[in-house]
Design a protein around this motif. Structure first.
Motif, PDB file in Angstrom:
ATOM      1  N   ALA A  28      35.643  48.298  32.734  1.00 57.00           N
ATOM      2  CA  ALA A  28      36.264  48.802  31.515  1.00 57.00           C
ATOM      3  C   ALA A  28      37.133  47.748  30.843  1.00 57.00           C
ATOM      4  CB  ALA A  28      37.096  50.050  31.820  1.00 57.00           C
ATOM      5  N   ASN A  29      37.768  46.901  31.653  1.00 54.81           N
ATOM      6  CA  ASN A  29      38.640  45.857  31.113  1.00 54.81           C
ATOM      7  C   ASN A  29      38.590  44.640  32.025  1.00 54.81           C
ATOM      8  OD1 ASN A  29      40.579  44.184  30.095  1.00 54.81           O
ATOM      9  ND2 ASN A  29      42.273  45.634  30.274  1.00 54.81           N
ATOM     10  N   PRO A  30      37.650  43.734  31.771  1.00 50.81           N
ATOM     11  CA  PRO A  30      37.492  42.561  32.641  1.00 50.81           C
ATOM     12  C   PRO A  30      38.647  41.567  32.580  1.00 50.81           C
ATOM     13  CG  PRO A  30      35.639  42.762  31.089  1.00 50.81           C
ATOM     14  CD  PRO A  30      36.629  43.820  30.756  1.00 50.81           C
ATOM     15  N   GLN A  31      39.648  41.829  31.758  1.00 46.71           N
ATOM     16  CA  GLN A  31      40.826  40.964  31.666  1.00 46.71           C
ATOM     17  C   GLN A  31      42.013  41.522  32.463  1.00 46.71           C
ATOM     18  OE1 GLN A  31      40.424  38.003  29.938  1.00 46.71           O
ATOM     19  NE2 GLN A  31      38.329  38.774  29.843  1.00 46.71           N
ATOM     20  N   ASN A  32      41.822  42.663  33.112  1.00 46.48           N
ATOM     21  CA  ASN A  32      42.910  43.336  33.812  1.00 46.48           C
ATOM     22  C   ASN A  32      43.090  42.735  35.211  1.00 46.48           C
ATOM     23  OD1 ASN A  32      44.650  45.082  35.156  1.00 46.48           O
ATOM     24  ND2 ASN A  32      43.845  46.895  34.162  1.00 46.48           N
ATOM     25  N   THR A  33      44.071  41.888  35.342  1.00 44.02           N
ATOM     26  CA  THR A  33      44.305  41.220  36.625  1.00 44.02           C
ATOM     27  C   THR A  33      44.702  42.212  37.724  1.00 44.02           C
ATOM     28  OG1 THR A  33      46.590  40.721  36.026  1.00 44.02           O
ATOM     29  CG2 THR A  33      44.931  39.026  35.555  1.00 44.02           C
ATOM     30  N   THR A  34      45.363  43.293  37.364  1.00 41.75           N
ATOM     31  CA  THR A  34      45.769  44.273  38.367  1.00 41.75           C
ATOM     32  C   THR A  34      44.561  44.841  39.091  1.00 41.75           C
ATOM     33  OG1 THR A  34      47.743  44.830  37.107  1.00 41.75           O
ATOM     34  CG2 THR A  34      47.015  46.448  38.727  1.00 41.75           C
ATOM     35  N   SER A  35      43.501  45.121  38.366  1.00 34.33           N
ATOM     36  CA  SER A  35      42.289  45.684  38.987  1.00 34.33           C
ATOM     37  C   SER A  35      41.671  44.683  39.960  1.00 34.33           C
ATOM     38  CB  SER A  35      41.266  46.064  37.910  1.00 34.33           C
ATOM     39  OG  SER A  35      41.821  46.991  37.007  1.00 34.33           O
ATOM     40  N   PHE A  36      41.583  43.430  39.568  1.00 29.43           N
ATOM     41  CA  PHE A  36      41.036  42.407  40.466  1.00 29.43           C
ATOM     42  C   PHE A  36      41.921  42.262  41.694  1.00 29.43           C
ATOM     43  CE2 PHE A  36      38.732  40.897  36.654  1.00 29.43           C
ATOM     44  CZ  PHE A  36      37.461  40.731  37.198  1.00 29.43           C
ATOM     45  N   ASN A  37      43.238  42.268  41.496  1.00 28.88           N
ATOM     46  CA  ASN A  37      44.155  42.109  42.613  1.00 28.88           C
ATOM     47  C   ASN A  37      44.028  43.275  43.591  1.00 28.88           C
ATOM     48  OD1 ASN A  37      46.290  40.444  43.811  1.00 28.88           O
ATOM     49  ND2 ASN A  37      47.564  42.235  43.465  1.00 28.88           N
ATOM     50  N   LEU A  38      43.991  44.500  43.063  1.00 31.70           N
ATOM     51  CA  LEU A  38      43.862  45.668  43.931  1.00 31.70           C
ATOM     52  C   LEU A  38      42.543  45.639  44.703  1.00 31.70           C
ATOM     53  CD1 LEU A  38      45.291  48.394  41.538  1.00 31.70           C
ATOM     54  CD2 LEU A  38      46.306  47.649  43.708  1.00 31.70           C
ATOM     55  N   ARG A  39      41.476  45.277  44.017  1.00 27.01           N
ATOM     56  CA  ARG A  39      40.190  45.209  44.704  1.00 27.01           C
ATOM     57  C   ARG A  39      40.207  44.092  45.754  1.00 27.01           C
ATOM     58  NH1 ARG A  39      34.562  44.451  41.511  1.00 27.01           N
ATOM     59  NH2 ARG A  39      35.250  42.281  41.530  1.00 27.01           N
ATOM     60  N   GLY A  40      40.853  42.975  45.433  1.00 28.32           N
ATOM     61  CA  GLY A  40      40.984  41.896  46.410  1.00 28.32           C
ATOM     62  C   GLY A  40      41.746  42.349  47.648  1.00 28.32           C
ATOM     63  N   LEU A  41      42.824  43.080  47.451  1.00 34.37           N
ATOM     64  CA  LEU A  41      43.600  43.588  48.587  1.00 34.37           C
ATOM     65  C   LEU A  41      42.747  44.507  49.453  1.00 34.37           C
ATOM     66  CD1 LEU A  41      46.977  44.320  46.785  1.00 34.37           C
ATOM     67  CD2 LEU A  41      46.573  42.538  48.501  1.00 34.37           C
ATOM     68  N   LEU A  42      41.979  45.388  48.796  1.00 27.28           N
ATOM     69  CA  LEU A  42      41.125  46.309  49.538  1.00 27.28           C
ATOM     70  C   LEU A  42      40.031  45.547  50.282  1.00 27.28           C
ATOM     71  CD1 LEU A  42      40.427  49.205  50.287  1.00 27.28           C
ATOM     72  CD2 LEU A  42      39.107  49.364  48.171  1.00 27.28           C
ATOM     73  N   ARG A  43      39.420  44.590  49.604  1.00 27.02           N
ATOM     74  CA  ARG A  43      38.382  43.796  50.259  1.00 27.02           C
ATOM     75  C   ARG A  43      38.948  43.058  51.475  1.00 27.02           C
ATOM     76  NH1 ARG A  43      34.881  41.167  45.221  1.00 27.02           N
ATOM     77  NH2 ARG A  43      33.340  42.852  45.152  1.00 27.02           N
ATOM     78  N   ALA A  44      40.128  42.474  51.320  1.00 29.36           N
ATOM     79  CA  ALA A  44      40.744  41.760  52.446  1.00 29.36           C
ATOM     80  C   ALA A  44      40.990  42.725  53.602  1.00 29.36           C
ATOM     81  CB  ALA A  44      42.044  41.093  51.996  1.00 29.36           C
ATOM     82  N   ALA A  45      41.491  43.914  53.298  1.00 29.46           N
ATOM     83  CA  ALA A  45      41.754  44.907  54.347  1.00 29.46           C
ATOM     84  C   ALA A  45      40.471  45.332  55.052  1.00 29.46           C
ATOM     85  CB  ALA A  45      42.458  46.124  53.746  1.00 29.46           C
ATOM     86  N   GLN A  46      39.358  45.279  54.346  1.00 34.84           N
ATOM     87  CA  GLN A  46      38.068  45.657  54.929  1.00 34.84           C
ATOM     88  C   GLN A  46      37.385  44.482  55.632  1.00 34.84           C
ATOM     89  OE1 GLN A  46      36.079  47.190  51.417  1.00 34.84           O
ATOM     90  NE2 GLN A  46      36.630  49.290  51.947  1.00 34.84           N
ATOM     91  N   GLY A  47      38.010  43.320  55.604  1.00 35.52           N
ATOM     92  CA  GLY A  47      37.438  42.152  56.249  1.00 35.52           C
ATOM     93  C   GLY A  47      36.493  41.345  55.378  1.00 35.52           C
ATOM     94  N   ASP A  48      36.374  41.723  54.102  1.00 33.29           N
ATOM     95  CA  ASP A  48      35.521  40.982  53.165  1.00 33.29           C
ATOM     96  C   ASP A  48      36.365  39.887  52.518  1.00 33.29           C
ATOM     97  OD1 ASP A  48      33.777  40.012  51.248  1.00 33.29           O
ATOM     98  OD2 ASP A  48      33.740  41.866  50.060  1.00 33.29           O
ATOM     99  N   ARG A  49      36.639  38.838  53.297  1.00 30.52           N
ATOM    100  CA  ARG A  49      37.513  37.774  52.797  1.00 30.52           C
ATOM    101  C   ARG A  49      36.881  37.016  51.644  1.00 30.52           C
ATOM    102  NH1 ARG A  49      38.030  37.279  58.459  1.00 30.52           N
ATOM    103  NH2 ARG A  49      39.957  38.223  59.174  1.00 30.52           N
ATOM    104  N   ALA A  50      35.573  36.788  51.701  1.00 31.76           N
ATOM    105  CA  ALA A  50      34.906  36.077  50.603  1.00 31.76           C
ATOM    106  C   ALA A  50      35.029  36.865  49.301  1.00 31.76           C
ATOM    107  CB  ALA A  50      33.436  35.825  50.943  1.00 31.76           C
ATOM    108  N   GLY A  51      34.850  38.171  49.365  1.00 37.73           N
ATOM    109  CA  GLY A  51      35.019  39.004  48.176  1.00 37.73           C
ATOM    110  C   GLY A  51      36.454  38.985  47.684  1.00 37.73           C
ATOM    111  N   ALA A  52      37.403  39.023  48.628  1.00 34.69           N
ATOM    112  CA  ALA A  52      38.820  38.966  48.265  1.00 34.69           C
ATOM    113  C   ALA A  52      39.142  37.641  47.586  1.00 34.69           C
ATOM    114  CB  ALA A  52      39.691  39.166  49.505  1.00 34.69           C
ATOM    115  N   ILE A  53      38.637  36.543  48.155  1.00 36.37           N
ATOM    116  CA  ILE A  53      38.875  35.221  47.557  1.00 36.37           C
ATOM    117  C   ILE A  53      38.332  35.188  46.140  1.00 36.37           C
ATOM    118  CG2 ILE A  53      38.193  32.781  47.691  1.00 36.37           C
ATOM    119  CD1 ILE A  53      38.395  33.133  50.809  1.00 36.37           C
ATOM    120  N   SER A  54      37.166  35.752  45.947  1.00 41.15           N
ATOM    121  CA  SER A  54      36.567  35.803  44.612  1.00 41.15           C
ATOM    122  C   SER A  54      37.452  36.575  43.633  1.00 41.15           C
ATOM    123  CB  SER A  54      35.179  36.442  44.697  1.00 41.15           C
ATOM    124  OG  SER A  54      34.625  36.591  43.417  1.00 41.15           O
TER     125      SER A  54
END
Length: 174
Positions: A28-54
């Motif tokens: 919906a808003n590809p410029q929203n850093t909060t959404s990327f950050n939240l998804r990165g945190l979730l990915r890291a918690a799930q062990g998807d470090r490569a996705g989190a880094i992205s």
């Protein structure tokens, strides 16, 4: 609204629902850093470090001053075994926020893992200077001091960690 619902879903252990909400918020808003950050945190918690880094890399691309994104990417890189990349990210976080105590602590941990106890102690000391209530940094500095045979300094740091956090079992153990 999607980010808020994602946070609520994550709190209710619905990681799949939270991931969908964060991803939809990004669409919906590809410029929203909060959404990327939240998804990165979730990915890291799930062990998807490569996705989190992205995701953290995208936050940094959109907002090069985002100290927390550099710190979080450093944590993910450290989890991948990339200590050099992690240290570089923690350093970037510190450059953007010179009082960011967790970034100093994290860099100290990465330096200690590389055998640089002096650098680690300096970073833990900076973390403590910026947050005198940071029990983890006292514990970590104590561990680094013990590795240098500074038993008195180590015990003093462990005692301070315990004073700050009386239920901090690792500090008692150390």
């Amino acid at each position: 609204a999607l980010n808020s619902r994602g946070i609520a879903r994550a709190a209710l252990s619905d990681q799949a629902g939270a991931m969908n909400d964060y991803t939809e918020a990004i669409r919906a808003n590809p410029q929203n850093t909060t959404s990327f950050n939240l998804r990165g945190l979730l990915r890291a918690a799930q062990g998807d470090r490569a996705g989190a880094i992205s995701d953290y890399t995208e936050v940094i691309r959109l907002n090069p001053q985002a100290a927390d994104a550099f710190n979080n990417r450093g944590l993910a890189r450290a989890g991948e075994g990339d200590r050099v990349g992690a240290i570089a990210d923690y350093t970037e976080a510190i450059l953007r926020d010179p009082q960011f105590a967790p970034a100093f602590n994290n860099r100290g941990f990465a330096r200690a893992a590389q055998g640089d106890r002096d650098g680690a102690i300096a970073d833990y000391t900076d973390a403590i200077r910026h947050n005198p209530q940071f029990a983890l940094a006292f514990n970590n500095r104590g561990f680094a001091r013990a590795g240098q045979s500074d038993r008195d300094g180590a015990i003093a740091d462990y005692n301070e960690a315990i004073r700050l956090s009386p239920r901090y079992a690792i500090a008692y153990y150390n």
